[in-house]
Design a protein around this motif. Sequence first.
Motif, short mmCIF file in Angstrom:
data_model
loop_
_atom_site.label_atom_id
_atom_site.label_comp_id
_atom_site.label_asym_id
_atom_site.label_seq_id
_atom_site.Cartn_x
_atom_site.Cartn_y
_atom_site.Cartn_z
N ARG A 3 0.84 -1.22 0.00
CA ARG A 3 0.00 0.00 0.00
C ARG A 3 0.86 1.25 0.00
O ARG A 3 0.53 2.24 -0.67
N GLU A 4 1.97 1.23 0.72
CA GLU A 4 2.87 2.39 0.72
C GLU A 4 3.44 2.62 -0.67
O GLU A 4 3.52 3.77 -1.12
N ALA A 5 3.80 1.55 -1.37
CA ALA A 5 4.29 1.69 -2.74
C ALA A 5 3.22 2.24 -3.66
O ALA A 5 3.48 3.12 -4.50
N GLN A 6 1.97 1.79 -3.48
CA GLN A 6 0.87 2.31 -4.29
C GLN A 6 0.66 3.79 -4.04
O GLN A 6 0.47 4.58 -4.98
N LEU A 7 0.68 4.20 -2.78
CA LEU A 7 0.49 5.61 -2.45
C LEU A 7 1.65 6.46 -2.97
O LEU A 7 1.44 7.56 -3.48
N ASP A 47 3.48 5.83 -5.57
CA ASP A 47 3.29 5.94 -7.02
C ASP A 47 2.20 6.95 -7.34
O ASP A 47 2.35 7.77 -8.25
N ALA A 48 1.10 6.90 -6.63
CA ALA A 48 -0.02 7.80 -6.89
C ALA A 48 0.34 9.26 -6.61
O ALA A 48 -0.11 10.16 -7.30
N ALA A 54 9.98 8.39 -7.09
CA ALA A 54 11.15 8.66 -7.93
C ALA A 54 12.42 8.31 -7.16
O ALA A 54 12.50 8.50 -5.95
N PRO A 55 13.45 7.84 -7.85
CA PRO A 55 14.72 7.55 -7.17
C PRO A 55 15.35 8.81 -6.61
O PRO A 55 15.07 9.92 -7.06
N GLU A 56 16.24 8.66 -5.66
CA GLU A 56 16.87 9.81 -5.01
C GLU A 56 17.75 10.60 -5.97
O GLU A 56 17.98 11.77 -5.78
N ALA A 57 18.28 9.96 -7.03
CA ALA A 57 19.15 10.64 -7.97
C ALA A 57 18.43 11.75 -8.72
O ALA A 57 19.03 12.73 -9.12
#
Length: 102
Positions: A63-67, A69-70, A75-78
């Motif tokens: 769910r954290e990954a979904q949020l 993304d939404a 985005a990567p730190e770079a």
Amino acid sequence: MFRRLFWFVTGAAAGVWATTKVNRAMRRLTPDSLAAGAADKAVEAGARLKLFASDVRTGMAVREAQLNDALGLAAPEAEHPELPAPRRKGIARDTHNRKDDH
């Protein structure tokens, strides 16, 4: 004669059956048996709780990954090196004891 023999055998079988049932119940109700049963149930409950916690952690990560993304936060730190690390602010607490003036 056969009637008497039939009822005698039926009574003997019922007595053996009842004695067996009572003996099994008595063995099941001994303190050692009750303690072992409780320990088994506790271990089983612990395993189920551990599995539940694992499922919750997995669901939280998904769910954290979904949020992220939404909200565009995945985005990567770079890509955003200029963004500072998140800060946690403490809750301001009133250190003075307030008395209600009525």
